[in-house]
Motif scaffolding. Structure first.
Motif, mmCIF file in Angstrom:
data_model
loop_
_atom_site.group_PDB
_atom_site.id
_atom_site.type_symbol
_atom_site.label_atom_id
_atom_site.label_comp_id
_atom_site.label_asym_id
_atom_site.label_seq_id
_atom_site.Cartn_x
_atom_site.Cartn_y
_atom_site.Cartn_z
ATOM 1 N N LYS A 21 -8.389 15.588 -5.486
ATOM 2 C CA LYS A 21 -9.693 15.158 -5.958
ATOM 3 C C LYS A 21 -9.711 13.690 -6.383
ATOM 4 C CE LYS A 21 -11.075 19.758 -7.579
ATOM 5 N NZ LYS A 21 -11.535 20.570 -8.748
ATOM 6 N N THR A 22 -8.573 13.027 -6.234
ATOM 7 C CA THR A 22 -8.472 11.630 -6.664
ATOM 8 C C THR A 22 -8.653 10.695 -5.470
ATOM 9 O OG1 THR A 22 -6.933 12.237 -8.424
ATOM 10 C CG2 THR A 22 -7.033 9.905 -7.802
ATOM 11 N N THR A 23 -9.687 9.878 -5.514
ATOM 12 C CA THR A 23 -9.917 8.888 -4.458
ATOM 13 C C THR A 23 -9.128 7.627 -4.783
ATOM 14 O OG1 THR A 23 -12.128 9.749 -4.014
ATOM 15 C CG2 THR A 23 -11.642 7.532 -3.223
ATOM 16 N N VAL A 24 -8.292 7.202 -3.853
ATOM 17 C CA VAL A 24 -7.425 6.027 -4.058
ATOM 18 C C VAL A 24 -8.057 4.772 -3.478
ATOM 19 C CG1 VAL A 24 -5.126 5.056 -3.652
ATOM 20 C CG2 VAL A 24 -5.388 7.513 -4.048
ATOM 21 N N LEU A 25 -8.698 4.888 -2.317
ATOM 22 C CA LEU A 25 -9.389 3.760 -1.689
ATOM 23 C C LEU A 25 -10.855 4.131 -1.497
ATOM 24 C CD1 LEU A 25 -6.823 2.760 1.101
ATOM 25 C CD2 LEU A 25 -7.187 1.617 -1.091
ATOM 26 N N HIS A 26 -11.741 3.243 -1.915
ATOM 27 C CA HIS A 26 -13.173 3.514 -1.866
ATOM 28 C C HIS A 26 -13.832 2.646 -0.790
ATOM 29 C CE1 HIS A 26 -13.080 5.687 -5.795
ATOM 30 N NE2 HIS A 26 -12.068 4.858 -6.032
ATOM 31 N N ASP A 27 -13.843 3.112 0.455
ATOM 32 C CA ASP A 27 -14.540 2.420 1.543
ATOM 33 C C ASP A 27 -14.177 0.933 1.583
ATOM 34 O OD1 ASP A 27 -15.839 4.759 2.337
ATOM 35 O OD2 ASP A 27 -17.422 4.466 0.866
ATOM 36 N N VAL A 28 -12.889 0.648 1.682
ATOM 37 C CA VAL A 28 -12.384 -0.726 1.694
ATOM 38 C C VAL A 28 -12.510 -1.313 3.098
ATOM 39 C CG1 VAL A 28 -10.339 -2.178 1.417
ATOM 40 C CG2 VAL A 28 -10.809 -0.342 -0.223
ATOM 41 N N SER A 29 -13.032 -2.527 3.184
ATOM 42 C CA SER A 29 -13.145 -3.232 4.463
ATOM 43 C C SER A 29 -12.517 -4.609 4.349
ATOM 44 C CB SER A 29 -14.617 -3.373 4.878
ATOM 45 O OG SER A 29 -15.215 -2.114 5.095
ATOM 46 N N LEU A 30 -11.822 -5.018 5.399
ATOM 47 C CA LEU A 30 -11.294 -6.378 5.464
ATOM 48 C C LEU A 30 -11.094 -6.772 6.918
ATOM 49 C CD1 LEU A 30 -8.013 -6.051 6.184
ATOM 50 C CD2 LEU A 30 -7.899 -5.486 3.756
ATOM 51 N N ALA A 31 -11.094 -8.085 7.151
ATOM 52 C CA ALA A 31 -10.889 -8.624 8.497
ATOM 53 C C ALA A 31 -9.930 -9.794 8.413
ATOM 54 C CB ALA A 31 -12.222 -9.064 9.099
ATOM 55 N N VAL A 32 -8.994 -9.864 9.373
ATOM 56 C CA VAL A 32 -7.971 -10.910 9.373
ATOM 57 C C VAL A 32 -7.878 -11.503 10.770
ATOM 58 C CG1 VAL A 32 -5.615 -11.513 8.704
ATOM 59 C CG2 VAL A 32 -6.697 -9.489 7.712
ATOM 60 N N ALA A 33 -7.931 -12.828 10.857
ATOM 61 C CA ALA A 33 -7.889 -13.518 12.147
ATOM 62 C C ALA A 33 -6.443 -13.755 12.583
ATOM 63 C CB ALA A 33 -8.618 -14.858 12.045
ATOM 64 N N PRO A 34 -6.191 -13.926 13.882
ATOM 65 C CA PRO A 34 -4.847 -14.272 14.340
ATOM 66 C C PRO A 34 -4.374 -15.577 13.694
ATOM 67 C CG PRO A 34 -6.241 -13.659 16.193
ATOM 68 C CD PRO A 34 -7.139 -13.770 15.002
ATOM 69 N N GLY A 35 -3.138 -15.592 13.230
ATOM 70 C CA GLY A 35 -2.600 -16.775 12.588
ATOM 71 C C GLY A 35 -2.960 -16.896 11.128
ATOM 72 N N GLU A 36 -3.759 -15.957 10.611
ATOM 73 C CA GLU A 36 -4.173 -15.983 9.208
ATOM 74 C C GLU A 36 -3.338 -15.004 8.397
ATOM 75 O OE1 GLU A 36 -8.204 -15.423 6.488
ATOM 76 O OE2 GLU A 36 -7.988 -14.253 8.333
ATOM 77 N N THR A 37 -3.008 -15.385 7.169
ATOM 78 C CA THR A 37 -2.350 -14.477 6.236
ATOM 79 C C THR A 37 -3.326 -14.125 5.130
ATOM 80 O OG1 THR A 37 -0.153 -15.393 6.674
ATOM 81 C CG2 THR A 37 -0.434 -14.163 4.627
ATOM 82 N N LEU A 38 -3.679 -12.853 5.067
ATOM 83 C CA LEU A 38 -4.508 -12.346 3.986
ATOM 84 C C LEU A 38 -3.586 -11.670 2.982
ATOM 85 C CD1 LEU A 38 -7.421 -11.666 2.885
ATOM 86 C CD2 LEU A 38 -7.107 -9.444 3.990
ATOM 87 N N VAL A 39 -3.568 -12.168 1.762
ATOM 88 C CA VAL A 39 -2.750 -11.549 0.718
ATOM 89 C C VAL A 39 -3.568 -10.485 0.022
ATOM 90 C CG1 VAL A 39 -1.620 -11.904 -1.506
ATOM 91 C CG2 VAL A 39 -1.229 -13.516 0.348
ATOM 92 N N LEU A 40 -3.012 -9.285 -0.027
ATOM 93 C CA LEU A 40 -3.620 -8.171 -0.749
ATOM 94 C C LEU A 40 -2.952 -8.117 -2.117
ATOM 95 C CD1 LEU A 40 -5.694 -5.905 -0.283
ATOM 96 C CD2 LEU A 40 -3.805 -4.464 0.507
ATOM 97 N N PHE A 41 -3.708 -8.496 -3.133
ATOM 98 C CA PHE A 41 -3.160 -8.680 -4.472
ATOM 99 C C PHE A 41 -3.807 -7.712 -5.448
ATOM 100 C CE2 PHE A 41 -3.797 -10.555 -8.670
ATOM 101 C CZ PHE A 41 -2.502 -10.858 -9.050
ATOM 102 N N GLY A 42 -3.006 -7.178 -6.356
ATOM 103 C CA GLY A 42 -3.560 -6.300 -7.375
ATOM 104 C C GLY A 42 -2.460 -5.675 -8.193
ATOM 105 N N PRO A 43 -2.821 -5.044 -9.303
ATOM 106 C CA PRO A 43 -1.816 -4.418 -10.160
ATOM 107 C C PRO A 43 -1.208 -3.187 -9.509
ATOM 108 C CG PRO A 43 -4.022 -3.877 -10.921
ATOM 109 C CD PRO A 43 -4.184 -4.873 -9.818
ATOM 110 N N SER A 44 -0.120 -2.704 -10.085
ATOM 111 C CA SER A 44 0.523 -1.489 -9.598
ATOM 112 C C SER A 44 -0.458 -0.324 -9.655
ATOM 113 C CB SER A 44 1.748 -1.185 -10.458
ATOM 114 O OG SER A 44 2.370 0.006 -10.030
ATOM 115 N N GLY A 45 -0.481 0.479 -8.575
ATOM 116 C CA GLY A 45 -1.354 1.641 -8.536
ATOM 117 C C GLY A 45 -2.760 1.369 -8.071
ATOM 118 N N SER A 46 -3.036 0.144 -7.612
ATOM 119 C CA SER A 46 -4.404 -0.192 -7.202
ATOM 120 C C SER A 46 -4.730 0.272 -5.784
ATOM 121 C CB SER A 46 -4.640 -1.699 -7.320
ATOM 122 O OG SER A 46 -3.714 -2.423 -6.525
ATOM 123 N N GLY A 47 -3.715 0.687 -5.013
ATOM 124 C CA GLY A 47 -3.960 1.193 -3.665
ATOM 125 C C GLY A 47 -3.498 0.273 -2.547
ATOM 126 N N LYS A 48 -2.717 -0.757 -2.865
ATOM 127 C CA LYS A 48 -2.319 -1.748 -1.852
ATOM 128 C C LYS A 48 -1.468 -1.118 -0.749
ATOM 129 C CE LYS A 48 -0.232 -4.409 -4.853
ATOM 130 N NZ LYS A 48 -0.413 -3.504 -6.019
#
Length: 373
Positions: A21-48
């Protein structure tokens, strides 16, 4: 959404994951281009890590859509997504040498032996592990294990590269060196890279953009300078900065010359819109924007130095006013003695203002969802 990303990069849309019954990710969307680095940052347990596993096709509970280079791979397994993955626990095959570990994705593609040897040697030399290729993982240091795992992820020239806090277990010197080296390696790979970390300095050093994930929601997605200079919420502000942002309760008022706040007995004028006038708010002040004086100055407040902490070439001062208010300030140079009196004055050029009720930055119009779409 950027059409170049849709055709050539990574697009994850409305990713949702729940365990029971625990939702970990709530409809997360992201887009990353070739050659791009997207850093996913957040505290422990945030769903990374959960998000990385969903993108990689490793989470059967995940819903949503994943598109790679214009191809919908939502129903494809990991082997059908052209993804390279490097996890923080290395995940090396213990019975294989470093060379064979690195070569494993190339052998799975049944490439000619000569081509495999050339690719493995080239990436190992680049990551400075060519001298340990004959050794098995148990004989490698943590830093060598990590670079072996990274080499394995990079060697096949994947279109998508997912890295789950890969420098967390290496020593400080190597971590610093790899922070400088990784951006060059990632640009050379020209993959759409997603890099997970809990270290805001690492996020600032490696990311072309940073997506801040808190409680399964992307709450800010922007370039590193913007995220640091204008955290979109109090929650983000508390994660970026060491020492963290000072948050001082206030009630702004609007006058002809701008927005005013009264803090520490001072009347400060802010160069921002008056959206929060008359409401409970928090004034955000970076410790390095607190000017320190040894003698009384116009517009400065007397305070006692309650504590002094050396930090990264600076000293952090905990200041306490006669009224009992506390504020953190940082400065370069020799620290004043604990218990001594100094004078401080907040510089308002970089000041931020947050709505106490919502926790959001004043004037923050765009949402993370809109930016990611």
């Amino acid at each position: 959404m950027n059409t170049a990303i849709t055709k050539n990069g990574l697009h994850a849309q409305a990713i949702r994951t729940a365990f029971g019954k625990t939702t970990v990710l709530h409809d997360v969307s992201l887009a990353v281009a070739p050659g791009e680095t997207l850093v996913l940052f957040g505290p422990s347990g945030s769903g990374k890590t959960v998000l990385l596993r969903a993108i990689a096709g490793l989470d059967p509970n995940a819903t949503g859509h994943v598109t790679i280079a214009g191809r919908d791979v939502t129903t494809a397994g990991p082997e059908g997504r052209s993804i390279g993955v490097a996890f923080q626990n290395f995940a090396l095959y213990p019975h294989m040498s470093a060379r064979e570990n690195i070569a494993s994705p190339l052998r799975a593609r049944k490439l000619p032996e000569r081509e495999i040897d050339e690719k493995v040697s080239a990436i190992a030399k680049l990551l400075k592990i060519d001298h340990v290729l004959a050794q098995q993982p148990r004989a490698l240091s943590n830093g060598q294990k990590q670079r072996t795992a990274l080499a394995r992820a990079l060697v096949g020239s994947p279109k998508i590269l997912l890295m789950d806090d890969p420098l967390r277990n290496v020593d400080a010197k190597l971590r610093y060196e790899m922070r400088m080296e990784l951006p060059r390696l990632l640009r050379r790979a020209n993959a759409a890279a997603v890099y997970v970390t809990q270290d805001y300095r690492e996020a600032m050093a490696l990311g072309d953009r940073i997506a801040v994930l808190i409680d399964g929601h992307i709450v800010q997605l922007d370039d590193p300078e913007r995220v640091y200079a204008a955290p979109a919420s109090v929650a983000v502000a508390r994660l970026f900065g060491d020492p963290p942002l000072n948050l001082v309760p206030c009630r702004p008022t609007l006058a002809n010359d701008g927005l005013h706040v009264s803090v520490f007995g001072l009347d400060l004028t802010l160069s921002m819109a008056g959206a929060l006038a008359g409401r409970e708010a928090m004034l955000g002040l970076r410790p390095d924007s607190i000017a320190i004086f040894a003698d009384p100055q116009p517009g400065a407040v007397a305070a006692t130095i309650a504590a002094v902490t050396p930090l990264h070439g600076k000293v952090v001062l905990l200041l306490r006013t006669q009224a009992g208010d506390e504020i953190l300030a940082s400065q370069v140079g020799r620290a004043p003695e604990t218990g001594s009196t100094i004078w401080f004055r907040p510089e308002t050029d970089t000041a931020l203002l947050y709505d106490t009720e919502t926790g959001l930055l004043a004037g923050e119009a765009r949402t993370a969802t809109e930016e990611a779409a």
